[in-house]
Design a protein around this motif. Structure first.
Motif, mmCIF file in Angstrom:
data_model
loop_
_atom_site.group_PDB
_atom_site.id
_atom_site.type_symbol
_atom_site.label_atom_id
_atom_site.label_comp_id
_atom_site.label_asym_id
_atom_site.label_seq_id
_atom_site.Cartn_x
_atom_site.Cartn_y
_atom_site.Cartn_z
ATOM 1 N N MET A 240 0.957 -1.188 -0.041
ATOM 2 C CA MET A 240 -0.050 0.132 -0.003
ATOM 3 C C MET A 240 0.734 1.275 -0.133
ATOM 4 O O MET A 240 0.759 2.215 -0.684
ATOM 5 C CB MET A 240 -0.856 0.006 1.312
ATOM 6 N N LEU A 241 2.040 1.245 0.838
ATOM 7 C CA LEU A 241 2.832 2.524 1.022
ATOM 8 C C LEU A 241 3.488 2.825 -0.508
ATOM 9 O O LEU A 241 3.892 3.886 -0.643
ATOM 10 C CB LEU A 241 3.838 2.468 2.235
ATOM 11 N N LYS A 242 3.996 1.650 -1.167
ATOM 12 C CA LYS A 242 4.693 1.651 -2.364
ATOM 13 C C LYS A 242 3.619 2.371 -3.556
ATOM 14 O O LYS A 242 4.354 3.135 -4.475
ATOM 15 C CB LYS A 242 5.139 0.340 -2.691
ATOM 16 N N GLU A 246 4.941 9.931 -3.125
ATOM 17 C CA GLU A 246 4.974 11.012 -2.510
ATOM 18 C C GLU A 246 5.749 10.671 -0.962
ATOM 19 O O GLU A 246 6.042 11.529 -0.084
ATOM 20 C CB GLU A 246 3.789 11.757 -2.473
ATOM 21 N N ILE A 247 5.290 9.556 -0.446
ATOM 22 C CA ILE A 247 5.898 8.911 0.934
ATOM 23 C C ILE A 247 7.581 8.720 0.611
ATOM 24 O O ILE A 247 7.788 7.934 -0.079
ATOM 25 C CB ILE A 247 5.039 7.836 1.401
ATOM 26 N N THR A 248 8.299 9.545 1.300
ATOM 27 C CA THR A 248 9.700 9.208 1.012
ATOM 28 C C THR A 248 10.347 8.746 2.331
ATOM 29 O O THR A 248 9.669 8.655 3.269
ATOM 30 C CB THR A 248 10.429 10.493 0.322
ATOM 31 N N TRP A 253 4.960 10.232 10.042
ATOM 32 C CA TRP A 253 3.677 9.625 10.325
ATOM 33 C C TRP A 253 2.554 10.503 10.036
ATOM 34 O O TRP A 253 1.445 10.037 9.610
ATOM 35 C CB TRP A 253 3.718 8.769 11.615
ATOM 36 N N LYS A 254 2.516 11.506 11.014
ATOM 37 C CA LYS A 254 1.381 12.513 10.787
ATOM 38 C C LYS A 254 1.172 13.190 9.735
ATOM 39 O O LYS A 254 0.223 13.684 9.258
ATOM 40 C CB LYS A 254 1.869 13.711 11.808
ATOM 41 N N THR A 255 2.291 13.134 8.781
ATOM 42 C CA THR A 255 2.136 13.696 7.302
ATOM 43 C C THR A 255 1.576 12.630 6.419
ATOM 44 O O THR A 255 0.829 12.672 5.472
ATOM 45 C CB THR A 255 3.427 14.070 6.770
ATOM 46 N N ALA A 256 2.216 11.078 6.520
ATOM 47 C CA ALA A 256 1.471 10.086 5.820
ATOM 48 C C ALA A 256 0.325 9.634 6.229
ATOM 49 O O ALA A 256 -0.502 9.052 5.140
ATOM 50 C CB ALA A 256 2.628 9.023 5.774
ATOM 51 N N ILE A 283 9.516 3.096 6.599
ATOM 52 C CA ILE A 283 10.453 4.258 6.381
ATOM 53 C C ILE A 283 11.891 3.946 6.793
ATOM 54 O O ILE A 283 12.865 4.373 6.210
ATOM 55 C CB ILE A 283 9.976 5.353 7.434
ATOM 56 N N VAL A 284 12.217 3.004 7.780
ATOM 57 C CA VAL A 284 13.393 2.427 7.948
ATOM 58 C C VAL A 284 13.989 1.891 6.675
ATOM 59 O O VAL A 284 15.316 1.981 6.379
ATOM 60 C CB VAL A 284 13.525 1.514 9.034
ATOM 61 N N GLY A 285 13.443 1.013 6.177
ATOM 62 C CA GLY A 285 13.737 0.270 4.705
ATOM 63 C C GLY A 285 13.933 1.450 3.809
ATOM 64 O O GLY A 285 14.965 1.148 2.941
#
Length: 461
Positions: A240-242, A246-248, A253-256, A283-285
């Protein structure tokens, strides 16, 4: 309702009583969302709490007759024990009490002619159904061995051909009754004691061991299911995140969260902490992948710069202030974007390493040149000595020969010309070395002649 027990208090606001379609009561906590068969302590009356805290429990034998069993001493009685009466808040005892005899291996239940009304017994339902006295034993009156048994309860104990089948049936009962891994043994007995499969395992100790093993297996299964669920959820969350480029790696978390809260996968778990944990792992990945990409780009740029420096014709004594302008103005560094990943410190490091290589090569060349010159000078010196020795053998050099007499003989000889301007001994010095050797060779015979003359001539007195 019993005349002994006070009316039940109203249930606590958090707990509510409900009934299954079969009429069995269960309790639901609308705060903790917990559902259980056992009546919560908050909903118990004072009499129920008193009954729960004492060892005597009430059971019904075949035919509907009540008897009492002590779970600590394993005694049974037809007559209501005094402790049980006190727990019920009873005043006064039976009209014709009969002394009770504890159960022993050789006897049965003690006899009594006393019985309470059914209304009094109905209030004492089997809320605490610890294992009753074994139904296969007979109950007789008094100690008369010839007396006929009061009754012989029919047994519904199941029979199995092996211990494994019995354990399997008992475990099946635990599963069917909804026994959870966090239940204790007493809580479990209250739920399953009335089922015939409760006695599939005859030995109480083995029965409890089977229950404990069941709880351990349930805990392991719950952990495995939770692990499988989290693994699948992690994979779905990552997918889902992929879908949101825009999620880098620097997104918080509060932005995503507003970007993904409408996704079905996001709503597949209600645990906010779990959602945030899965996001942080993603995000760590991303950070790790970004760091590896930067390292790869930097390595590629450094390799290119190392290959470029030898082409700039830098000398071993070139200073950094001059080299920096030369390197920065190189078209390759200005046009290729990969070199933008290099800082001034990276360029300085590459320059210093390149200078070390140039200095090392410069010193090696100097040493090689010095060694080569030394070999040439020694070769020329040896050749000139050979020339002087040949002149000596020809008699052209003797003890009285002058350098001016020899120069015309050798001035055009290549061996003499190679010595010109050479460090070390000059041609003239080498010539005088030969003359001195010649003089030493003559000095020996001359001294011998003088000695003979001195011996033969008479001394003057």
């Amino acid at each position: 309702m019993s005349g002994f027990a006070p009316p039940f208090p109203q249930p606590a606001s958090a707990w509510q009583e409900h009934k299954t379609p079969e009429g069995r009561a269960y309790y639901y906590n609308n705060v903790t969302k917990v559902t259980q068969w056992t009546k919560p302590e908050e909903m118990m009356s004072s009499a129920e709490r008193a009954l729960q805290s004492q060892p005597w429990k009430e059971y019904t034998a075949e035919g509907g007759r009540k008897y009492w069993y002590n779970t600590e001493t394993q005694q049974s009685s037809w007559e209501m024990p005094e402790a049980f009466k006190k727990a019920l808040g009873s005043t006064g005892g039976p009209s014709n009490p009969v002394p009770q005899t504890p159960y022993s291996q050789g006897g049965g239940y003690p006899a009594t002619g006393h019985d309470y009304s059914r209304d009094s017994r109905d209030s004492r339902d089997s809320r605490d159904t610890r294992e009753p006295y074994p139904e296969s034993r007979q109950i007789s009156y008094g100690n008369d061995s010839k007396a006929q048994p009061a009754f012989v309860p029919a047994t519904n104990d199941p029979e199995y051909s092996s211990q494994e089948e019995a354990e399997a049936a008992f475990v099946k009962l635990l599963k069917r009754s909804g026994v959870q891994s966090d239940w204790n043994w007493e809580q479990t007995i209250r739920v399953i004691a009335k089922d015939p499969q409760f006695r599939a395992i005859r030995d109480p100790k083995e029965r409890r061991e089977a229950f404990e093993k069941y709880c351990q297996d349930m805990i392991l299964q719950d952990k495995e299911r939770a692990k499988e669920r989290l693994t699948k959820l992690r994979a779905d969350f990552e997918t889902m995140l992929k879908r949101h480029p825009e999620i880098t790696h620097y997104t918080r978390w509060k932005t995503a969260r507003p970007m993904i809260e409408g996704e079905t996968i996001f709503r597949s778990t209600d645990d906010e902490d779990e959602r945030r944990q899965l996001f942080e792992e993603y995000i760590v990945g991303l950070k790790k992948a970004h760091k590896e990409q930067q390292a790869s780009q930097k390595k590629s740029a450094m390799d290119g710069l190392i290959e470029l420096l030898p082409k700039l014709n830098l000398e071993a004594y070139t200073r950094w202030a001059d080299a920096r302008d030369i390197i920065s103005s190189t078209p390759t560094l200005q046009e290729n974007e990969k070199y933008q990943a290099l800082s001034q410190f990276d360029i300085l490091t590459a320059f210093q390493n390149h200078m070390k290589g140039l200095e090392r090569a410069f010193i090696e060349n100097k040493q090689e040149e010095k060694s080569r010159k030394f070999r040439q000078e020694r070769t020329a010196r040896d050749a000139f000595k050979s020339l002087l020795n040949s002149l000596r053998e020809d008699g052209k050099i003797n003890a009285g020969t002058k350098w001016s007499q020899i120069v015309p003989l050798i001035e055009n000889d290549e061996r003499y010309l190679n010595m010109a301007g050479q460090a070390g001994s000059t041609p003239q010095e080498l010539f005088w070395d030969v003359v001195e050797e010649e003089e030493r060779s003559l000095r020996g015979p001359k001294n011998d002649v003088l000695d003979v003359i001195e011996v033969r001539l008479p001394r003057k007195t």
